[in-house]
Design a protein around this motif. Structure first.
Motif, PDB file in Angstrom:
ATOM      1  N   TYR A 117      34.574  30.953  35.562  1.00 19.11           N
ATOM      2  CA  TYR A 117      33.838  31.569  34.448  1.00 19.11           C
ATOM      3  C   TYR A 117      33.930  33.087  34.558  1.00 19.11           C
ATOM      4  CZ  TYR A 117      31.853  26.926  33.946  1.00 19.11           C
ATOM      5  OH  TYR A 117      31.695  25.574  33.770  1.00 19.11           O
ATOM      6  N   ALA A 118      34.217  33.750  33.455  1.00 20.78           N
ATOM      7  CA  ALA A 118      34.329  35.215  33.423  1.00 20.78           C
ATOM      8  C   ALA A 118      32.963  35.836  33.130  1.00 20.78           C
ATOM      9  CB  ALA A 118      35.328  35.634  32.350  1.00 20.78           C
ATOM     10  N   HIS A 119      32.672  36.948  33.825  1.00 22.03           N
ATOM     11  CA  HIS A 119      31.414  37.668  33.634  1.00 22.03           C
ATOM     12  C   HIS A 119      31.673  39.171  33.606  1.00 22.03           C
ATOM     13  CE1 HIS A 119      29.041  34.062  34.698  1.00 22.03           C
ATOM     14  NE2 HIS A 119      29.974  33.866  35.604  1.00 22.03           N
ATOM     15  N   MET A 120      30.989  39.865  32.729  1.00 20.09           N
ATOM     16  CA  MET A 120      30.992  41.328  32.708  1.00 20.09           C
ATOM     17  C   MET A 120      30.085  41.823  33.825  1.00 20.09           C
ATOM     18  SD  MET A 120      32.554  43.269  30.658  1.00 20.09           S
ATOM     19  CE  MET A 120      33.691  43.089  29.329  1.00 20.09           C
ATOM     20  N   TYR A 121      30.521  42.849  34.534  1.00 19.24           N
ATOM     21  CA  TYR A 121      29.613  43.421  35.524  1.00 19.24           C
ATOM     22  C   TYR A 121      29.656  44.950  35.505  1.00 19.24           C
ATOM     23  CZ  TYR A 121      27.167  44.705  39.728  1.00 19.24           C
ATOM     24  OH  TYR A 121      26.283  45.286  40.580  1.00 19.24           O
TER      25      TYR A 121
ATOM     26  N   ALA B   1      31.529  30.259  44.412  1.00 24.74           N
ATOM     27  CA  ALA B   1      32.196  31.511  44.788  1.00 24.74           C
ATOM     28  C   ALA B   1      32.038  32.523  43.663  1.00 24.74           C
ATOM     29  CB  ALA B   1      33.670  31.283  45.077  1.00 24.74           C
ATOM     30  N   VAL B   2      31.976  33.792  44.055  1.00 25.27           N
ATOM     31  CA  VAL B   2      31.977  34.923  43.132  1.00 25.27           C
ATOM     32  C   VAL B   2      33.087  35.857  43.592  1.00 25.27           C
ATOM     33  CG1 VAL B   2      30.669  36.857  42.178  1.00 25.27           C
ATOM     34  CG2 VAL B   2      29.477  34.739  42.802  1.00 25.27           C
ATOM     35  N   LEU B   3      34.059  36.101  42.717  1.00 18.68           N
ATOM     36  CA  LEU B   3      35.183  36.984  43.026  1.00 18.68           C
ATOM     37  C   LEU B   3      35.167  38.183  42.083  1.00 18.68           C
ATOM     38  CD1 LEU B   3      38.104  34.396  43.391  1.00 18.68           C
ATOM     39  CD2 LEU B   3      36.672  35.376  45.205  1.00 18.68           C
ATOM     40  N   CYS B   4      35.589  39.339  42.605  1.00 17.46           N
ATOM     41  CA  CYS B   4      35.665  40.559  41.801  1.00 17.46           C
ATOM     42  C   CYS B   4      37.071  41.135  41.900  1.00 17.46           C
ATOM     43  CB  CYS B   4      34.645  41.577  42.299  1.00 17.46           C
ATOM     44  SG  CYS B   4      34.667  43.132  41.377  1.00 17.46           S
ATOM     45  N   GLY B   5      37.665  41.460  40.755  1.00 19.05           N
ATOM     46  CA  GLY B   5      38.987  42.077  40.721  1.00 19.05           C
ATOM     47  C   GLY B   5      38.949  43.499  41.236  1.00 19.05           C
TER      48      GLY B   5
ATOM     49  N   ASN C  85      21.366  28.835  33.530  1.00 17.18           N
ATOM     50  CA  ASN C  85      19.976  29.044  33.114  1.00 17.18           C
ATOM     51  C   ASN C  85      19.224  29.969  34.057  1.00 17.18           C
ATOM     52  OD1 ASN C  85      20.170  27.342  30.858  1.00 17.18           O
ATOM     53  ND2 ASN C  85      19.937  25.559  32.178  1.00 17.18           N
ATOM     54  N   ASP C  86      19.716  30.105  35.284  1.00  8.72           N
ATOM     55  CA  ASP C  86      19.046  30.917  36.293  1.00  8.72           C
ATOM     56  C   ASP C  86      19.685  32.292  36.487  1.00  8.72           C
ATOM     57  OD1 ASP C  86      17.172  28.925  36.854  1.00  8.72           O
ATOM     58  OD2 ASP C  86      18.533  27.947  38.265  1.00  8.72           O
ATOM     59  N   MET C  87      20.652  32.640  35.651  1.00  8.17           N
ATOM     60  CA  MET C  87      21.292  33.946  35.792  1.00  8.17           C
ATOM     61  C   MET C  87      20.444  35.026  35.127  1.00  8.17           C
ATOM     62  SD  MET C  87      25.391  33.467  35.160  1.00  8.17           S
ATOM     63  CE  MET C  87      25.221  33.184  33.411  1.00  8.17           C
ATOM     64  N   PRO C  88      20.032  36.046  35.872  1.00  7.75           N
ATOM     65  CA  PRO C  88      19.384  37.167  35.198  1.00  7.75           C
ATOM     66  C   PRO C  88      20.419  37.935  34.386  1.00  7.75           C
ATOM     67  CG  PRO C  88      19.635  37.622  37.541  1.00  7.75           C
ATOM     68  CD  PRO C  88      20.110  36.221  37.312  1.00  7.75           C
ATOM     69  N   ASN C  89      20.095  38.268  33.177  1.00  7.58           N
ATOM     70  CA  ASN C  89      20.951  39.064  32.298  1.00  7.58           C
ATOM     71  C   ASN C  89      22.309  38.416  32.017  1.00  7.58           C
ATOM     72  OD1 ASN C  89      20.906  41.391  30.646  1.00  7.58           O
ATOM     73  ND2 ASN C  89      22.370  42.376  32.009  1.00  7.58           N
ATOM     74  N   GLY C  90      22.345  37.113  31.977  1.00  7.34           N
ATOM     75  CA  GLY C  90      23.581  36.418  31.628  1.00  7.34           C
ATOM     76  C   GLY C  90      24.729  36.670  32.576  1.00  7.34           C
ATOM     77  N   GLY C  91      24.441  37.038  33.823  1.00  4.41           N
ATOM     78  CA  GLY C  91      25.484  37.302  34.811  1.00  4.41           C
ATOM     79  C   GLY C  91      26.082  38.691  34.713  1.00  4.41           C
ATOM     80  N   ALA C  92      25.591  39.517  33.806  1.00  4.61           N
ATOM     81  CA  ALA C  92      26.093  40.889  33.679  1.00  4.61           C
ATOM     82  C   ALA C  92      25.222  41.827  34.500  1.00  4.61           C
ATOM     83  CB  ALA C  92      26.086  41.329  32.212  1.00  4.61           C
ATOM     84  N   ILE C  93      25.733  43.000  34.758  1.00  7.09           N
ATOM     85  CA  ILE C  93      24.966  44.007  35.484  1.00  7.09           C
ATOM     86  C   ILE C  93      23.670  44.296  34.732  1.00  7.09           C
ATOM     87  CG2 ILE C  93      26.041  45.993  34.354  1.00  7.09           C
ATOM     88  CD1 ILE C  93      26.052  47.354  37.124  1.00  7.09           C
ATOM     89  N   ASP C  94      22.621  44.549  35.473  1.00  7.56           N
ATOM     90  CA  ASP C  94      21.340  44.899  34.876  1.00  7.56           C
ATOM     91  C   ASP C  94      20.699  45.944  35.772  1.00  7.56           C
ATOM     92  OD1 ASP C  94      19.247  44.878  33.097  1.00  7.56           O
ATOM     93  OD2 ASP C  94      18.360  43.028  33.841  1.00  7.56           O
ATOM     94  N   GLY C  95      19.993  46.855  35.183  1.00  7.22           N
ATOM     95  CA  GLY C  95      19.358  47.890  35.977  1.00  7.22           C
ATOM     96  C   GLY C  95      18.558  48.831  35.116  1.00  7.22           C
TER      97      GLY C  95
ATOM     98  N   GLY D 101      41.233  44.201  34.171  1.00  4.03           N
ATOM     99  CA  GLY D 101      42.080  43.941  35.323  1.00  4.03           C
ATOM    100  C   GLY D 101      41.279  44.153  36.587  1.00  4.03           C
ATOM    101  N   LYS D 102      40.674  45.312  36.672  1.00  2.00           N
ATOM    102  CA  LYS D 102      39.782  45.633  37.779  1.00  2.00           C
ATOM    103  C   LYS D 102      38.353  45.365  37.298  1.00  2.00           C
ATOM    104  CE  LYS D 102      39.118  49.458  41.006  1.00  2.00           C
ATOM    105  NZ  LYS D 102      37.739  49.922  40.801  1.00  2.00           N
ATOM    106  N   ASN D 103      37.473  45.123  38.231  1.00  2.00           N
ATOM    107  CA  ASN D 103      36.048  44.949  37.935  1.00  2.00           C
ATOM    108  C   ASN D 103      35.693  43.659  37.214  1.00  2.00           C
ATOM    109  OD1 ASN D 103      35.328  47.463  39.094  1.00  2.00           O
ATOM    110  ND2 ASN D 103      36.077  48.465  37.260  1.00  2.00           N
ATOM    111  N   GLN D 104      36.633  42.777  37.031  1.00  3.68           N
ATOM    112  CA  GLN D 104      36.296  41.475  36.452  1.00  3.68           C
ATOM    113  C   GLN D 104      35.536  40.662  37.489  1.00  3.68           C
ATOM    114  OE1 GLN D 104      39.753  39.679  34.080  1.00  3.68           O
ATOM    115  NE2 GLN D 104      40.722  40.858  35.694  1.00  3.68           N
ATOM    116  N   ILE D 105      34.608  39.872  37.028  1.00  2.79           N
ATOM    117  CA  ILE D 105      33.906  38.937  37.906  1.00  2.79           C
ATOM    118  C   ILE D 105      34.222  37.528  37.424  1.00  2.79           C
ATOM    119  CG2 ILE D 105      31.658  38.040  38.634  1.00  2.79           C
ATOM    120  CD1 ILE D 105      32.019  40.683  39.875  1.00  2.79           C
TER     121      ILE D 105
END
Length: 197
Positions: free
Chosen positions: A162-166, A64-68, A18-28, A148-152
């Motif tokens: 949980y998978a997130h687009m970034y 934890a937040v991990l990035c491929g 509920n506290d994620m801006p933009n559903g956990g995806a990149i925003d700008g 494969g790369k850039n997965q969060i």
């Protein structure tokens, strides 16, 4: 953001969602960049891969937040070192051994199971709806380097991921540097970076 919030199980997700801006995806937003009065081009000013981006307002041993970072471990073909060569730890600053163990348990499960064992056990390690949303959006948007790369991946309880687009700089067929598009016959998954590499 719309995809995440449209999930039928949204209200049963961890409260941090509920506290994620933009559903956990990149925003700008786009900016024109000038340096010493010389135009450098069009850039974007984006939120980072920080804990707060995923609703983590304070550090917990289970967060934890991990990035491929590559297409071997990122495609679940090798266990993780989490040393920025395969996966980078984006949050918190210090990697807990329990998080590394949890992530490697998830990767090992994917690498070593198939059929009904895979289907029945996947939800132990991953939020399956987030995986489905991620996969569909990556194909729909022609996310060239998102498979494969850039997965969060995030965890809130230290067990389920949980998978997130970034990243999304290579979407809609556009190369990351904006110089060209892929052809209309570009195949998913064979021609994606994860398929080629």
């Amino acid at each position: 953001n719309d995809v995440v919030k449209a999930r039928t199980d949204y209200n049963s997700l961890p409260l941090e969602y509920n506290d994620m801006p933009n559903g956990g995806a990149i925003d700008g937003f786009p900016i024109k960049l000038y340096m010493n009065g010389v135009y450098q081009g069009l850039y974007t000013w984006n939120i980072g891969k920080e804990g707060w981006t995923y609703g983590m307002k304070s550090e917990k041993d289970t967060y934890a937040v991990l990035c491929g970072e590559n297409y071997v471990s990122g495609c679940f073909r090798a266990t993780a070192k989490i040393d920025e060569t395969d996966w980078s730890l984006e949050y918190p600053e210090t990697l807990q051994n329990s998080i590394k163990t949890s992530w490697n348990n998830a990767i090992s499960f994917v690498m070593n199971n198939s059929g009904n064992t895979f289907k029945n056990g996947l939800s132990t390690y991953f939020d399956v709806n987030s995986l489905i949303d991620y996969y569909i959006f990556a194909y729909f948007s022609c996310g060239l380097d998102s498979m494969g790369k850039n997965q969060i991946y995030t965890t809130y309880n230290g067990t389920k991921w949980y998978a997130h687009m970034y990243d999304m700089d290579s979407t809609w067929g556009l190369y990351w540097d904006g110089t060209s598009f892929v052809s209309s016959s570009y195949r998913c998954q064979e021609d994606y970076e994860s398929g080629k590499n």
